[in-house]
Design a protein around this motif. Structure first.
Motif, PDB file in Angstrom:
ATOM      1  N   UNK A 166      30.227  25.697  42.010  1.00 48.29           N
ATOM      2  CA  UNK A 166      30.203  25.568  40.547  1.00 48.29           C
ATOM      3  C   UNK A 166      31.623  25.570  40.010  1.00 48.29           C
ATOM      4  N   UNK A 167      31.734  25.104  38.770  1.00 47.86           N
ATOM      5  CA  UNK A 167      33.053  25.038  38.154  1.00 47.86           C
ATOM      6  C   UNK A 167      33.466  26.438  37.693  1.00 47.86           C
ATOM      7  N   UNK A 168      34.490  26.994  38.309  1.00 45.72           N
ATOM      8  CA  UNK A 168      34.931  28.339  37.921  1.00 45.72           C
ATOM      9  C   UNK A 168      35.894  28.242  36.742  1.00 45.72           C
ATOM     10  N   UNK A 169      35.767  29.211  35.856  1.00 40.37           N
ATOM     11  CA  UNK A 169      36.652  29.242  34.678  1.00 40.37           C
ATOM     12  C   UNK A 169      37.301  30.619  34.621  1.00 40.37           C
ATOM     13  N   UNK A 170      38.055  30.945  35.665  1.00 43.78           N
ATOM     14  CA  UNK A 170      38.748  32.220  35.710  1.00 43.78           C
ATOM     15  C   UNK A 170      38.145  33.212  36.700  1.00 43.78           C
ATOM     16  N   UNK A 171      36.825  33.054  37.016  1.00 38.01           N
ATOM     17  CA  UNK A 171      36.216  33.981  37.977  1.00 38.01           C
ATOM     18  C   UNK A 171      36.928  33.849  39.329  1.00 38.01           C
ATOM     19  N   UNK A 172      37.020  34.919  40.040  1.00 36.91           N
ATOM     20  CA  UNK A 172      37.689  34.971  41.348  1.00 36.91           C
ATOM     21  C   UNK A 172      39.137  34.455  41.259  1.00 36.91           C
ATOM     22  N   UNK A 173      39.703  34.509  40.045  1.00 38.10           N
ATOM     23  CA  UNK A 173      41.091  34.066  39.875  1.00 38.10           C
ATOM     24  C   UNK A 173      41.255  32.561  39.981  1.00 38.10           C
ATOM     25  N   UNK A 174      40.168  31.807  39.806  1.00 37.06           N
ATOM     26  CA  UNK A 174      40.215  30.348  39.976  1.00 37.06           C
ATOM     27  C   UNK A 174      39.841  29.669  38.662  1.00 37.06           C
ATOM     28  N   UNK A 175      40.582  28.636  38.294  1.00 37.13           N
ATOM     29  CA  UNK A 175      40.300  27.966  37.031  1.00 37.13           C
ATOM     30  C   UNK A 175      40.087  26.464  37.228  1.00 37.13           C
ATOM     31  N   UNK A 176      39.002  25.982  36.632  1.00 36.55           N
ATOM     32  CA  UNK A 176      38.697  24.550  36.631  1.00 36.55           C
ATOM     33  C   UNK A 176      38.664  23.917  38.024  1.00 36.55           C
ATOM     34  N   UNK A 177      37.946  24.572  38.897  1.00 33.83           N
ATOM     35  CA  UNK A 177      37.817  24.090  40.261  1.00 33.83           C
ATOM     36  C   UNK A 177      36.392  24.405  40.713  1.00 33.83           C
TER      37      UNK A 177
END
Ligand code: TXD
Length: 319
Positions: free
Chosen positions: A258-269
C-alpha cells in the motif's frame, strides 16, 4: 441485490485461475480481459461450462475491449509477462511498465470506482505505477504479494512444526522480492511466537533461518521447476482473499503493498505492510513495533523499491 462484477485484466495462468476461483466462490459476474484475441473468450467459454456441474450462476465473458469492464467492483491485474528461469522480477520492469500504462488508462476511463488489486511484477513498482496511471485514490489500489509470501512462510512453518496449517500465522513485511522481511517475532503457532518455540526446543534458529531463505526464494523455486512460467495457484488464491475482504467488508488484517504516507518512516512509496481491508478499501495501515534487525531489513527492502521507481521514472518521464 445485483451481482457484483469482477474484472480480471490478463487472462494468463493467474487470470484463468482467478476466474475459476471467483466463479466457484460465486463472487459475482466475471469479465476476463486480455490483449490476445481468443484466449479470454476461450477460457470464459470453458469456465462457463463448469457452471452446470458446480451450480454457480455467475456470467463469465472474455473480451479484448476495455468497455466491458465498466462498472466493475473489483479489478485484479495480472497483465504483462511472467518470469522465465534466470530472470529476476526486476527484469520484467520495462515491458510491464508499458502494460501498466494501458491498464491504468483502461481502468480510469471505464471503472474508476473499482477496488484494484495488482499482481504484476515487479510488484511494488507496478502497483505504484498503476496507481499513478489510473489516478484512482491510493486506498483503492493495492498490491498482492504479502498474502502469498506469508502463506509460503506459514506452509513451511507448519511442515517444520508438524502442526495444522490452521494454527500457524506468519508475518512478512517489505517488498516482494529477495529483500522481503519475514518477521519471526510475530509468526506464531496458536499464538506462541516462533522464537519461543525455538526456546522450547521445537526447532532451531538454523532451521528457521533456512525456512526464511526458502520463503524469500519461494517464487524462484517454482519458476526453476516449471521452466515456462511462474507460480499461479497460490498467487490467485491470495488475491481472492483480498477481494473477498473488500466485497464482504470483512475488515481482515492482511499484508498488502500500500501507499505509505509516513508510516514506518516511508513516504509516498508502495511497500508491503499489514492493513485492514474492508468496504472502504484500505481502511487502516497497521504500524507495528519492529526489532532493530527487522527495521534494518525493512529499510533495505524499501531502498530496493525506491531504486525500481527511479528506473520506472527513467523509462517513462511522465511518472
Ligand atoms: O506475488 C505476486 N505478486 C506474484 C506476481 C506471484 C506470481 C506471479 N506474479 C506476476 O504476475 C508475474 O511475474 C506476472 O508479471 C504476472 C502474471 O503472471 P501469469 O503467470 O498469469 O502470467 P501469464 O500467464 O504470462 O499471463 C499474463 C497475461 C497473458 O495472457 C498476456 O497476454 C497478458 O497478460 N497481457 C496483457 N493483458 C492485458 N493488457 C496488456 N497490455 C497485456 N500484455 C500482456
Amino acid at each position: 441485490m445485483a451481482r457484483k462484477k469482477i474484472a480480471l485484466i490478463g487472462a494468463g495462468n493467474i487470470g484463468g485461475t482467478l476466474a475459476h476461483l471467483a466463479a466457484l466462490k460465486s463472487l459475482g459476474d466475471i469479465v476476463l480481459f486480455d490483449v490476445v484475441e481468443g484466449v479470454p473468450q476461450g477460457k470464459a467459454l470453458d469456465l462457463t461450462q463448469c457452471a452446470p456441474v458446480e451450480g454457480f450462476d455467475a456470467k463469465i465473458i472474455g473480451t479484448n475491449d476495455y468497455a466491458d469492464i465498466a462498472g466493475a467492483d473489483v479489478i485484479i491485474v495480472t497483465a504483462g509477462v511472467a518470469r522465465k528461469p534466470g530472470m529476476s522480477r526486476d527484469d520484467l520492469l520495462g515491458i510491464n511498465l508499458k502494460v501498466m500504462k494501458s491498464v491504468g488508462e483502461g481502468i480510469k476511463a471505464n471503472a474508476p470506482d473499482a477496488f484494484v488489486i495488482c499482481i504484476t511484477n515487479p510488484l511494488d513498482a507496478m502497483v505504484w505505477a498503476l496507481r499513478e496511471f489510473s489516478g484512482l485514490p491510493a486506498e483503492k489500489v493495492v498490491g498482492m504479494a504479502g498474502v502469498l509470501d506469508s502463506s509460503r512462510f506459514s506452509a513451511f512453518l507448519a511442515e517444520e512444526f508438524q502442526v495444522s496449517i490452521k494454527d500457524v500465522t506468519s508475518f512478512v513485511l517489505g517488498g516482494h522480492g529477495d529483500t522481503m522481511v519475514p518477521v519471526i517475532e510475530y509468526s506464531t503457532v496458536s499464538g506462541i511466537p516462533v522464537p519461543d518455540l525455538i526456546k522450547m526446543g521445537r526447532s532451531t534458529q538454523e532451521k528457521i533461518d533456512a525456512i526464511i531463505k526458502r520463503t524469500r526464494g519461494g517464487g524462484g523455486e517454482i519458476v526453476a521447476l516449471l521452466k515456462t512460467g511462474s507460480a499461479f495457484y497460490a498467487p490467485a488464491t491470495s488475491a481472492i482473499s483480498m477481494a473477498e475482504s473488500y466485497l464482504y467488508d470483512q475488515k481482515r488484517v492482511l499484508p498488502a503493498a500500500v501507499n505509505l504516507t509516513g508510516q514506518y518512516g516511508v513516504d509516498n512509496l508502495y511497500v508491503g505492510v499489514p492493513v485492514v481491508i474492508g468496504a472502504g478499501g484500505v481502511e487502516q495501515i497497521v504500524e507495528i513495533a519492529l526489532s532493530d534487525e527487522a527495521k534494518a531489513n525493512l529499510d533495505v527492502s524499501v531502498e530496493a523499491v525506491k531504486e525500481l521507481l527511479v528506473a520506472c521514472k527513467a523509462i517513462d518521464p511522465s511518472l
